[in-house]
Write a protein that holds these residues in place. Structure first.
Motif, mmCIF file in Angstrom:
data_model
loop_
_atom_site.group_PDB
_atom_site.id
_atom_site.type_symbol
_atom_site.label_atom_id
_atom_site.label_comp_id
_atom_site.label_asym_id
_atom_site.label_seq_id
_atom_site.Cartn_x
_atom_site.Cartn_y
_atom_site.Cartn_z
ATOM 1 N N HIS A 121 0.760 5.012 -1.993
ATOM 2 C CA HIS A 121 0.490 5.237 -0.570
ATOM 3 C C HIS A 121 1.398 6.328 -0.034
ATOM 4 C CE1 HIS A 121 3.858 2.423 -0.500
ATOM 5 N NE2 HIS A 121 3.926 2.418 0.817
ATOM 6 N N PHE A 122 1.127 6.710 1.207
ATOM 7 C CA PHE A 122 1.801 7.885 1.760
ATOM 8 C C PHE A 122 3.109 7.591 2.495
ATOM 9 C CE2 PHE A 122 -1.994 10.650 1.163
ATOM 10 C CZ PHE A 122 -1.311 11.708 0.577
ATOM 11 N N HIS A 123 3.670 6.400 2.365
ATOM 12 C CA HIS A 123 5.014 6.207 2.920
ATOM 13 C C HIS A 123 5.987 7.082 2.119
ATOM 14 C CE1 HIS A 123 4.190 2.116 5.080
ATOM 15 N NE2 HIS A 123 3.968 3.159 5.865
ATOM 16 N N GLY A 124 6.928 7.684 2.874
ATOM 17 C CA GLY A 124 7.804 8.691 2.272
ATOM 18 C C GLY A 124 8.558 8.229 1.052
ATOM 19 N N ASP A 125 8.926 6.939 1.014
ATOM 20 C CA ASP A 125 9.736 6.482 -0.119
ATOM 21 C C ASP A 125 8.923 6.391 -1.413
ATOM 22 O OD1 ASP A 125 8.453 4.318 1.181
ATOM 23 O OD2 ASP A 125 9.836 2.845 0.321
ATOM 24 N N ARG A 149 -6.979 -1.145 -7.039
ATOM 25 C CA ARG A 149 -7.471 -2.142 -6.081
ATOM 26 C C ARG A 149 -6.644 -2.028 -4.808
ATOM 27 N NH1 ARG A 149 -11.270 -5.513 -7.378
ATOM 28 N NH2 ARG A 149 -11.814 -5.679 -9.579
ATOM 29 N N PRO A 150 -7.277 -2.293 -3.665
ATOM 30 C CA PRO A 150 -6.540 -2.128 -2.401
ATOM 31 C C PRO A 150 -5.504 -3.232 -2.198
ATOM 32 C CG PRO A 150 -8.734 -3.020 -1.992
ATOM 33 C CD PRO A 150 -8.663 -2.734 -3.465
ATOM 34 N N LEU A 151 -4.318 -2.837 -1.817
ATOM 35 C CA LEU A 151 -3.263 -3.811 -1.531
ATOM 36 C C LEU A 151 -3.200 -4.068 -0.019
ATOM 37 C CD1 LEU A 151 -0.535 -2.579 -4.041
ATOM 38 C CD2 LEU A 151 -2.211 -4.404 -4.336
ATOM 39 N N LYS A 152 -2.345 -5.009 0.356
ATOM 40 C CA LYS A 152 -2.265 -5.403 1.766
ATOM 41 C C LYS A 152 -0.919 -4.924 2.321
ATOM 42 C CE LYS A 152 -3.494 -9.482 4.469
ATOM 43 N NZ LYS A 152 -3.623 -10.955 4.424
ATOM 44 N N HIS A 153 -0.935 -3.729 2.895
ATOM 45 C CA HIS A 153 0.293 -3.124 3.404
ATOM 46 C C HIS A 153 -0.013 -2.576 4.803
ATOM 47 C CE1 HIS A 153 4.265 -1.546 3.058
ATOM 48 N NE2 HIS A 153 3.942 -0.287 2.864
ATOM 49 N N ARG A 154 0.868 -1.777 5.346
ATOM 50 C CA ARG A 154 0.651 -1.317 6.723
ATOM 51 C C ARG A 154 -0.280 -0.104 6.800
ATOM 52 N NH1 ARG A 154 6.229 -1.847 6.446
ATOM 53 N NH2 ARG A 154 6.569 0.362 6.920
ATOM 54 N N ILE A 155 -0.430 0.601 5.684
ATOM 55 C CA ILE A 155 -1.369 1.731 5.614
ATOM 56 C C ILE A 155 -2.170 1.600 4.312
ATOM 57 C CG2 ILE A 155 0.081 3.302 6.977
ATOM 58 C CD1 ILE A 155 0.892 4.623 4.300
ATOM 59 N N GLU A 156 -3.162 2.485 4.136
ATOM 60 C CA GLU A 156 -3.961 2.440 2.903
ATOM 61 C C GLU A 156 -3.047 2.512 1.680
ATOM 62 O OE1 GLU A 156 -7.001 5.527 2.574
ATOM 63 O OE2 GLU A 156 -6.841 5.430 0.393
#
Ligand SMILES: [Zn+2]
Ligand SMILES: [Zn+2]
Length: 322
Positions: A77-81, A151-158
């Protein structure tokens, strides 16, 4: 398993069947003792990277892995970390005059993001970067004898979790059984091993199933980060040799973890247990927790074969025999 090998020779690494190297095992921001998310899988002389947080290339240079061996990078995902290290790494591959294509797999928006980096001349790769945006659950990458599905996970963004599965290998060749059936040593052994029937001088036919054991499973691995517990985690982790799962919080902090779209060590352990994984490696540890033994023990109460990864830890795996 090899842990904390500071630097093993590349020649040695090439001989190992499969190796995971953790380059960053913390969440949020890079710290001297824990960089942010990234690990590599080295198999058959090729390197595959999962996530690429800031300074991943520095960590890579401290490991025994070589950036030139990179074949593909999977971004969750696109979170910076998880992604901020990618422009720097691709820039350095260009300085190294790489020419071979690199596959980049990640969430929607990756093509646009990469195009913007090019447009602003932040990056001008010397090699083709083949971007595959994940647009739904299913296979996203095929390479020689393995497939990666998302598979899609359950986080704050895609966010996408990944599962890598190697093809089954032929069963073990029983030399004694072949001789008993009258097969002479030589090319016929090879033909039987590759699944072909052979005809002996007396006209009798020997089929592969008479001399081969049951098919041997290929290596299976799953990566679940960042996520709170969800059905996809279980599907990704089913029967894997190793599950790499985020554990931002220790056991007991479930409410806080889930509120923020994350998991605890106990959540990860329940996933590994229910999916019948063989080994669990915890990563993405919040920088505020330094008692790794407590995080590990919280998971081991539920799933015994658990370890908390530290930066530059290496884990080696042999393919399963039956
Ligand atoms: Zn994260
Ligand atoms: Zn995240």
């Amino acid at each position: 398993m090899v842990r904390r090998c500071d630097r093993i020779s590349y020649a040695l690494a090439r001989n190992m069947s499969l190796q995971l190297t953790f380059l960053g095992t913390g969440s949020g921001k890079p710290m001297p003792h824990r960089n942010v998310s990234s690990f590599t899988l080295f198999r058959d002389g090729e390197l595959f990277m999962f996530d690429c947080g800031e300074a991943t290339q520095i960590q890579l240079s401290k490991s025994a892995m070589k950036p030139g061996a990179l074949e593909a990078i999977f971004i969750t995902h696109f979170h910076g970390d998880h992604v901020n290290g990618l422009p720097g790494l691709i820039g350095s591959l260009t300085l190294n005059q790489r020419e071979r294509p690199l596959d980049l797999i990640g969430p929607s928006g990756m093509k646009e993001w990469f195009a913007k980096l090019r447009q602003l001349s932040i990056l001008w790769p010397s090699f083709p970067v083949r971007i595959h945006e994940v647009d739904g659950p299913g296979p996203v990458y095929e390479h020689d004898n393995f497939t990666v599905t998302a598979r899609p996970l359950k986080h704050r963004i895609e966010t996408w979790g990944y599962r890598l599965v190697e093809e089954e290998r032929p069963g073990r060749f029983d030399v004694g059984a072949a001789r008993e059936l009258g097969v002479p040593s030589g090319p016929m052994f090879g033909e039987l091993q590759s699944g072909e029937s052979v005809t002996l001088d007396d006209g009798s036919v020997v089929d592969p199933h008479e001399v081969l054991g049951p098919a041997r499973p290929g290596f299976k691995m799953a990566y679940c980060a960042d996520t709170q517990p969800c059905d996809s985690c279980g599907e990704l982790a089913e029967d894997v040799d190793v599950l790499v799962h985020e554990s931002t919080y220790p056991a007991g902090e479930e409410e806080l973890a889930h509120e923020r779209g994350h998991s605890t060590a106990a959540d990860a352990a329940r996933c590994a247990r229910d999916a019948e994984a063989r080994k669990l490696i915890l990563t993405h540890i919040s920088q505020r927790y330094t008692r790794l033994d407590q995080i590990e023990s919280g998971a081991r109460e539920i799933f015994e074969d658990t370890e908390v990864a530290e930066d530059l830890d290496e884990f080696t795996f042999d393919r399963r025999e039956v």
